[in-house]
Design an enzyme around this catalytic site. Structure first.
Site, PDB file in Angstrom:
ATOM      1  N   HIS A  83     -34.155  21.638  19.121  1.00 53.90           N
ATOM      2  CA  HIS A  83     -33.078  22.290  19.875  1.00 53.90           C
ATOM      3  C   HIS A  83     -33.252  23.806  19.801  1.00 53.90           C
ATOM      4  CE1 HIS A  83     -31.116  18.335  19.535  1.00 53.90           C
ATOM      5  NE2 HIS A  83     -30.429  18.712  20.610  1.00 53.90           N
ATOM      6  N   SER A 113     -26.144  18.578  23.999  1.00 58.23           N
ATOM      7  CA  SER A 113     -26.382  19.440  22.846  1.00 58.23           C
ATOM      8  C   SER A 113     -27.065  20.757  23.201  1.00 58.23           C
ATOM      9  CB  SER A 113     -27.234  18.700  21.809  1.00 58.23           C
ATOM     10  OG  SER A 113     -28.452  18.229  22.387  1.00 58.23           O
TER      11      SER A 113
END
Length: 266
Positions: free
Chosen positions: A248, A41
């Site tokens: 993230h 990711s």
């Protein structure tokens, strides 16, 4: 006779120049990179927005560093196959199909999911200091004892399929600025320091195994320095909805954190 010889010499010279120019143009065209972006990711672009609808749960983003690099450099081909949640075996089983002898550049982030970093973050957010430290200790044991072999398997497979490629293995940033300012609520400084220490352990193993295979390591900790969570100028998302974007890099994290690390090693 002299005139004919002179004309012949001129013709040979002009022909040589034309061939040289065509050869140069052909070389320039061949030199255009063929780029394949592998990984998890942190490469697909979770948290960066502008998601590519056809990528589904892989959450590939047009703002992710691979897409940004491709837009800036116009590679002869670009395969964006990084996928959210990927572990080392996913890369080997599902992501290597675009690699071949013509591939000239490969980028990858992998290893964080193998080490259970997402679960560790959840444990640290919801549990006590001791629970957090125990979970991170388990992660570090895995990182030191099991992950090296799994990374070796990935790196061998990449090199086998792309023997002529420059491979850039990118690391992971620190999550939190240290020391955290007084207004940074949530996790304790003990937890934040332990999370960053585990990130350091992960990066150390990734860098060592990458070097062992002749790959370049792109350390993103310097480019994220001063932009971690609690910095006030964060390149990372804290807990948010959708939850899979939490922890993230933001679009800026890809543009100013990951992309420079790739550019320095491409």
């Amino acid at each position: 006779m002299r005139l004919r010889r002179s004309l012949s010499a001129v013709f040979v010279l002009v022909s040589a120049l034309v061939v040289g120019l065509l050869g140069t143009a052909g070389t320039a065209q061949a030199a255009a990179p063929a780029y394949v972006a592998l990984g998890d990711s942190y490469s697909s672009g979770n948290g960066a927005g502008s998601y590519i609808s056809s990528s589904g749960d892989c959450h590939r983003s047009n703002n992710a560093y691979p897409a940004r690099w491709a837009a800036a450099n116009s590679p002869s081909s670009f395969a964006f196959v990084a996928c959210s949640g990927a572990v080392t075996t996913d890369v080997i089983n599902n992501q290597l199909g675009s690699l071949n002898s013509s591939t000239t550049l490969v980028s990858i982030t992998i290893g964080g999911n193998d080490a259970g970093f997402a679960d560790a973050m959840t444990t640290c957010v919801t549990g006590s200091d001791s629970t957090c430290l125990n979970r991170l200790s388990t992660a570090r044991t895995y990182i030191n004892n099991t992950l090296p072999g799994r990374l070796d398997a990935v790196y061998r497979a990449v090199r086998s399929r792309a023997p002529n490629a420059r491979v850039v293995v990118l690391g992971y940033p620190h999550m939190y600025i240290e020391p955290a300012p007084w207004y940074c609520v949530g996790l304790s400084n003990t937890k934040r320091a332990a999370i960053n220490d585990t990130s350091d352990a992960l990066n150390s193993v990734i860098a060592a195994r990458a070097a062992a295979h002749g790959f370049r390591f792109g350390d993103v900790r310097p480019t994220f320095d001063g932009h971690e969570l609690c910095s006030g100028d964060d390149y990372l998302h804290d807990v948010r909805v959708p939850v899979w974007e939490s922890y993230h890099p933001t679009s800026l994290g890809h543009a100013n954190g990951y992309l420079p690390a790739l550019n320095a090693n491409d």
